[in-house]
Design a protein around this motif. Structure first.
Motif, mmCIF file in Angstrom:
data_model
loop_
_atom_site.group_PDB
_atom_site.id
_atom_site.type_symbol
_atom_site.label_atom_id
_atom_site.label_comp_id
_atom_site.label_asym_id
_atom_site.label_seq_id
_atom_site.Cartn_x
_atom_site.Cartn_y
_atom_site.Cartn_z
ATOM 1 N N ALA A 114 2.898 3.200 -4.820
ATOM 2 C CA ALA A 114 1.770 3.047 -5.747
ATOM 3 C C ALA A 114 0.926 4.319 -5.784
ATOM 4 O O ALA A 114 0.415 4.705 -6.838
ATOM 5 C CB ALA A 114 0.920 1.851 -5.338
ATOM 6 N N GLN A 115 0.779 4.990 -4.627
ATOM 7 C CA GLN A 115 0.029 6.245 -4.585
ATOM 8 C C GLN A 115 0.679 7.304 -5.482
ATOM 9 O O GLN A 115 -0.006 8.022 -6.217
ATOM 10 C CB GLN A 115 -0.056 6.752 -3.152
ATOM 11 N N GLN A 116 2.019 7.379 -5.422
ATOM 12 C CA GLN A 116 2.736 8.349 -6.267
ATOM 13 C C GLN A 116 2.515 8.051 -7.755
ATOM 14 O O GLN A 116 2.247 8.947 -8.554
ATOM 15 C CB GLN A 116 4.229 8.307 -5.953
ATOM 16 N N ILE A 117 2.600 6.765 -8.103
ATOM 17 C CA ILE A 117 2.441 6.376 -9.513
ATOM 18 C C ILE A 117 1.016 6.655 -9.985
ATOM 19 O O ILE A 117 0.806 7.182 -11.076
ATOM 20 C CB ILE A 117 2.794 4.887 -9.696
ATOM 21 N N CYS A 118 0.025 6.314 -9.158
ATOM 22 C CA CYS A 118 -1.376 6.518 -9.552
ATOM 23 C C CYS A 118 -1.725 8.001 -9.659
ATOM 24 O O CYS A 118 -2.494 8.402 -10.531
ATOM 25 C CB CYS A 118 -2.307 5.813 -8.575
ATOM 26 N N ASP A 119 -1.172 8.815 -8.770
ATOM 27 C CA ASP A 119 -1.392 10.267 -8.874
ATOM 28 C C ASP A 119 -0.855 10.797 -10.194
ATOM 29 O O ASP A 119 -1.502 11.591 -10.885
ATOM 30 C CB ASP A 119 -0.721 10.991 -7.702
ATOM 31 N N TYR A 120 0.357 10.369 -10.538
ATOM 32 C CA TYR A 120 0.968 10.787 -11.795
ATOM 33 C C TYR A 120 0.150 10.284 -12.983
ATOM 34 O O TYR A 120 -0.121 11.019 -13.936
ATOM 35 C CB TYR A 120 2.402 10.253 -11.878
ATOM 36 N N LEU A 142 -5.198 1.360 -7.546
ATOM 37 C CA LEU A 142 -4.160 1.597 -6.547
ATOM 38 C C LEU A 142 -3.758 0.278 -5.880
ATOM 39 O O LEU A 142 -2.565 0.021 -5.654
ATOM 40 C CB LEU A 142 -4.673 2.587 -5.499
ATOM 41 N N ILE A 143 -4.734 -0.568 -5.601
ATOM 42 C CA ILE A 143 -4.444 -1.872 -5.001
ATOM 43 C C ILE A 143 -3.668 -2.746 -5.985
ATOM 44 O O ILE A 143 -2.704 -3.429 -5.626
ATOM 45 C CB ILE A 143 -5.743 -2.565 -4.558
ATOM 46 N N PHE A 144 -4.108 -2.734 -7.250
ATOM 47 C CA PHE A 144 -3.381 -3.523 -8.251
ATOM 48 C C PHE A 144 -1.932 -3.050 -8.344
ATOM 49 O O PHE A 144 -1.005 -3.856 -8.403
ATOM 50 C CB PHE A 144 -4.039 -3.412 -9.619
ATOM 51 N N MET A 145 -1.723 -1.735 -8.357
ATOM 52 C CA MET A 145 -0.375 -1.195 -8.492
ATOM 53 C C MET A 145 0.476 -1.615 -7.296
ATOM 54 O O MET A 145 1.685 -1.895 -7.429
ATOM 55 C CB MET A 145 -0.427 0.327 -8.607
ATOM 56 N N THR A 146 -0.148 -1.687 -6.120
ATOM 57 C CA THR A 146 0.575 -2.140 -4.932
ATOM 58 C C THR A 146 1.046 -3.581 -5.112
ATOM 59 O O THR A 146 2.204 -3.920 -4.824
ATOM 60 C CB THR A 146 -0.340 -2.044 -3.690
ATOM 61 N N LEU A 147 0.162 -4.443 -5.572
ATOM 62 C CA LEU A 147 0.521 -5.841 -5.796
ATOM 63 C C LEU A 147 1.571 -5.970 -6.898
ATOM 64 O O LEU A 147 2.483 -6.809 -6.819
ATOM 65 C CB LEU A 147 -0.733 -6.636 -6.183
ATOM 66 N N PHE A 148 1.452 -5.140 -7.919
ATOM 67 C CA PHE A 148 2.417 -5.168 -9.013
ATOM 68 C C PHE A 148 3.813 -4.798 -8.507
ATOM 69 O O PHE A 148 4.808 -5.456 -8.836
ATOM 70 C CB PHE A 148 1.966 -4.192 -10.109
#
Length: 952
Positions: free
Chosen positions: A547-553, A567-573
């Motif tokens: 998720a960190q990689q996706i959010c950075d991008y 970032l938390i939402f992306m982790t759950l997703f």
């Protein structure tokens, strides 16, 4: 010494008195023959003759004013650091000379042979806007740090964008210095609170006032070295204008609460829609050296107006990748219609009509967007000869022409193609998706009607509002709410690359909608709260890293910050994405029901979770604002009967609904768990857990407690028998003083009748101006039973009493019901009548002066006294002291309410006498002066209220 030399020497000595500051501040630089004649005792005619000879010799600059003035050319060249050519030895005004030479000297460099001037993107830059642009360039570049500017013009003419171009123009000149600050500040947000205004502009130090927990950097410091744009500067109160004097005069300021003077080099740009001489202090205006008026749409040339229309049509053509077939009749309508919102309203009208016409492309198979006379909303007579002439030149005897982005002969700036890639909303793509989804479920006519309603709603509440801030042929990127479909597609591709998972169509659509909403919020400055990040990070380490990689991008690609909550939402997703291959979910005995205020809030969240996990376990109950809590509860009970749940998790958005769990438990004998302040992130986590790791509810309690440890989630059912202390909040936007007076008024009115578990709290408005802040003002075992104040806080389930209602005939009744003491009063003879009489008697005109917030109380009271006198004469009335007092209080509060809310009151008189209509007409006429003075219009509902006050 010869006579001519004496005269020349006198002009040179006088010219030495001119310095750089006086070049802009003095409107009459130069010296007349009469002045020189008096100083030298030489005949005026002789002096005039010699001055003209010196001018022809190139020693003096001649200014063709009345009287004619002369200045030593060498002195001007020294001050301006220029060489004045022969063409400018004689000028109409000194302003002309300054503008020409400052632009010539400081013009930005050419790049690749193309002259880079951001003002050239304005339609009319070489015609109706030429003088305004020249003034702006001169002001921006004037040494050492530019001049302050005031932009005036009607709403929608493009003042904000013009200010942005001034900033861009300066950045081009100082490109080697890096980015130049441009700070936007809307004065209307703080016009009635000088302390808040001061804190925002100048900043404050820790402890400067209640709530100042840390130092704050103000707008002025943020704009240091650049521009501070004060929009709606006419809303600055006199005290607010005076606070800027030190900055304008010396470039110094002090933070609120600090005695230390700080320096800042700031170019101030103000914008106003009002007459500057009637709204701003003379002492303030003297400090603003340059005033620039931006012409309205009706003052632009016909050629410019046509170019603007074609330009906006080209924008829509670029978005849809379709030609726009423009009829002569519709073009004539756009050229002649009086758009009160000027260019912003014209752009919105074109967007709206194109969106409507686009339906024909989808539903009727049209190959182009056709704008013909069916979209003309008014009768047109086509009797404007000049407009007909200019239209005939481009239509060339045809009924229609095709507009495309490549249409020749019309202005389409190269820069704008980039803006089309990131348009405010990829509206046409969304319409196509909507139609594809609807046509399989509804008839053609139903689908079209639904889409037409959607278009109308979106333009009414979104597009029109945004377009008013747009400029002549560009809308600032800060107004953009969502990226283009293509950008989201690239983001999804990156997500699939990082995760090694291919998203199916359903998941792609849900992810698209999430990004759509996320970017909208971020552009508006709304940052969702973080939900127990440590707990989620600990449990989903692998997903969190990806998720960190996706959010950075995403942050770099969309050029927006990516907060921890995303970032938390992306982790759950991602966790849900990896778990999607676990197979069929087990049989479920525990249900999930989400209840939220709003027409579709709960449904949209439930649909998202169900679609993501390919389930139907999440049920939704929407609670529109007009729906009662009892009706909502009945809907929940009916749902539980149908589903036969053995256990139930109820997710609610507000604490007032948490008692539902106990009611369900009592009626059906099932275990319930209530989670409040629900968000999409928490909903996804709960749904995933129940689907793939289900346990009895009592065993899952520890898990939910961990999930909510640091936040305001409630993980147990509230007992109905639990008693809470009651709190009544009083507030006023002007500060704590008036709120305290309202508190004292209520306490003195009820005295010993107030319950022991009841208290009144006076709070500053900024501490309770949202539902979340308001709930944070009380303890967990306390309940807010109502708010009394001057500005509504959009409370969904907490009663709000305005001052107008408090001072009305029913004010006491409202308070009695809110506090809950009616039973006590019913048992005491005439107690309520006595309290009401004392309450009304304690309200004086002086107290009204204390409670009004934005109007001049003395002035409005005098005006209302005059209106009451007129009404009494015309209607032959004799009013009691109480009626007079109620009339004055109601009408003064009424004017203030209309000015603030701008919404008509809907009210019907309970009793209508035989001459009801005649009396209403008399009331309307008597208030004509008030309506004119304050720019308001009384609705029939307002007139009915006044009618009842007078007739009681």
């Amino acid at each position: 010494m010869k006579r001519k030399e004496r005269i020349y020497g006198e002009i040179k000595n006088l010219s030495k008195l001119i310095d750089k500051d006086s070049l802009y501040n003095d409107a009459e630089i130069g010296y007349s023959a009469e002045t020189v004649s008096a100083n030298l005792s030489i005949a005026r005619n002789t002096v005039s003759q010699e001055l003209n000879l010196l001018h022809k010799e190139g020693k003096l600059v001649k200014i063709k004013s009345r009287p004619v003035l002369f200045v030593d050319k060498n002195q001007l060249e020294t001050l301006l650091d220029i060489s004045i050519d022969k063409e400018h030895w004689e000028i109409k005004s000194f302003e002309e000379l300054k503008q020409y030479y400052y632009w010539e000297k400081h013009s930005p460099p050419e790049q690749d042979g193309i002259f880079q001037d951001p003002f050239q993107m304005l339609i009319g830059h070489d015609n109706s806007l030429k003088d305004a642009i020249n003034k702006a360039k001169s002001a921006v570049l004037y040494p050492p740090s530019g001049l302050h500017v005031l932009l005036s013009g009607e709403s929608g003419v493009g003042k904000t964008f013009f200010a942005e171009l001034m900033h861009k123009f300066y950045e081009l000149h100082r490109k080697q210095e890096g980015p130049i600050p441009f700070v936007y500040f809307n004065c209307s947000e703080y016009y009635n609170n000088v302390e808040l205004l001061t804190g925002q502009l100048f900043g404050y130090i820790k402890g400067a006032f209640t709530g100042a927990a840390q130092d704050k950097v103000g707008m002025i410091k943020k704009a240091d070295g650049g521009f501070l744009f004060l929009d709606e500067i006419h809303r600055l109160p006199a005290e607010g204008q005076e606070k800027l004097f030190s900055l304008l005069d010396k470039g110094t300021f002090r933070k609120l609460g600090s005695g230390i003077e700080e320096q800042a080099t700031v170019r101030l740009i103000g914008a106003t829609t009002c007459d500057i001489n009637s709204t701003l202090l003379k002492t303030f205006l003297r400090r603003i050296q340059v005033a620039i008026s931006i012409p309205s749409l009706k003052d632009r040339t016909l050629q410019e107006r046509l170019e603007i229309i074609i330009f906006f049509l080209q924008q829509e053509s670029a978005k849809t990748k379709l030609g726009i077939k423009l009829s002569y009749a519709f073009a004539y309508y756009l050229m002649t219609h009086n758009f009160e919102g000027n260019i912003g309203a014209l752009k919105s009208e074109i967007q709206y009509k194109c969106a409507q016409a686009f339906l024909n492309v989808m539903t009727k198979g049209y190959k182009n967007i056709i704008l013909d006379d069916t979209f003309v909303t008014e009768n047109i007579h086509m009797n404007e000869v000049k407009i007909k002439t200019i239209l005939e030149s481009i239509f060339n005897k045809n009924d229609t022409i095709i507009i495309t982005p490549e249409s020749e002969g019309f202005l389409l700036q190269e820069y704008n193609s980039k803006d089309n890639e990131a348009d405010e909303m990829n509206f046409y793509s969304l319409l196509i998706k909507e139609y594809d989804a609807l046509k399989n479920r509804f008839s053609y006519a139903e689908s079209r009607a639904l889409l037409e309603n959607k278009i109308s709603t979106l333009f009414q509440y979104t597009f029109y509002n945004k377009s008013m801030s747009c400029s002549v042929n560009h809308c600032s990127r800060r107004n953009l709410e969502v990226p283009m479909t293509g950008k989201i597609d690239k983001l999804i591709k990156k997500l699939e690359e990082i995760t090694g998972k291919i998203l199916d169509e359903s998941t792609r659509n849900n992810f698209y909608l999430h990004i759509y909403t996320f970017v909208t919020y971020m552009k508006k400055g709304i940052n969702p709260p973080i939900y127990n990040a440590p707990f989620i990070i600990e449990h989903y380490k692998k997903e969190y890293e990806k998720a960190q990689q996706i959010c950075d991008y995403m942050s770099k690609f969309l050029n927006i910050p990516c907060p921890k909550s995303e970032l938390i939402f992306m982790t759950l997703f991602l966790n849900a994405l990896y778990d999607s291959n676990l197979g069929e979910a087990k049989d479920l005995s525990c249900g999930i029901v989400i209840i939220a205020h709003g027409k579709m809030t709960a449904t949209s969240m439930a649909d998202f979770a169900n679609a993501l996990f390919k389930t139907d376990m999440v049920e939704a109950i929407d609670m529109p604002i007009e729906q009662s809590i009892s009706d909502t509860l009945e809907e929940l009970l009916q749902l539980v009967r149908q589903k036969s749940y053995k256990e139930l998790i109820i997710l609610v958005d507000m604490g007032s609904l948490t008692t539902f769990g106990e009611i369900v438990k009592r009626q059906f004998g099932i275990e319930t768990l209530v989670v409040k302040n629900i968000t999409t992130e928490i909903l996804l986590e709960i749904t995933k857990t129940l689907l793939y790791n289900p346990k009895p509810l009592k065993d899952m309690l520890l898990y939910f407690e961990q999930l909510s440890k640091q936040y305001t989630l409630l993980v147990q059912t509230v007992k109905l028998t639990e008693k809470k202390s009651k709190v009544l909040i009083t507030s006023c936007v002007t500060g704590i003083g008036t709120a305290q007076k309202i508190k004292t008024l209520v306490e003195n009115t009820f005295k010993d009748l107030l319950p022991q578990d009841f208290r009144i709290e006076a709070k500053e408005y900024h501490l309770i101006n949202t539902q979340e802040k308001l709930l944070g003002q009380v303890k967990e075992d306390e309940e807010i039973i109502g708010v009394i104040g001057t500005f509504n806080i959009n409370l969904l389930d907490i009663p709000f009493i305005s001052l107008e209602e408090l001072f009305s005939k029913d004010g006491i009744d409202l308070l009695v019901d809110i506090i809950g003491i009616r039973n006590q009063l019913d048992n005491a003879d005439n107690r309520l009548e006595d309290i009401t009489r004392n309450f009304v008697g304690s309200i004086t005109l002086q107290s009204l002066i204390d409670y009004l917030t934005i109007l001049n109380p003395e002035k409005i009271l005098t005006e209302m006294e005059e209106v009451l006198s007129i009404l009494c004469n015309k209607l032959k009335l004799r009013v009691s002291k109480q009626v007079r007092l109620r009339f004055l209080i109601h009408c003064c509060c009424m004017v203030e309410r209309i000015i603030i809310n701008k919404k008509p009151l809907e009210y019907k008189a309970k009793i209508q006498h035989q001459n009801y209509n005649e009396i209403l007409s008399v009331i309307k006429l008597s208030f004509a002066t008030i309506e004119n003075n304050y720019g308001i219009e009384l609705s029939k509902g307002e007139l009915n209220c006044i009618y009842e006050i007078l007739q009681q």
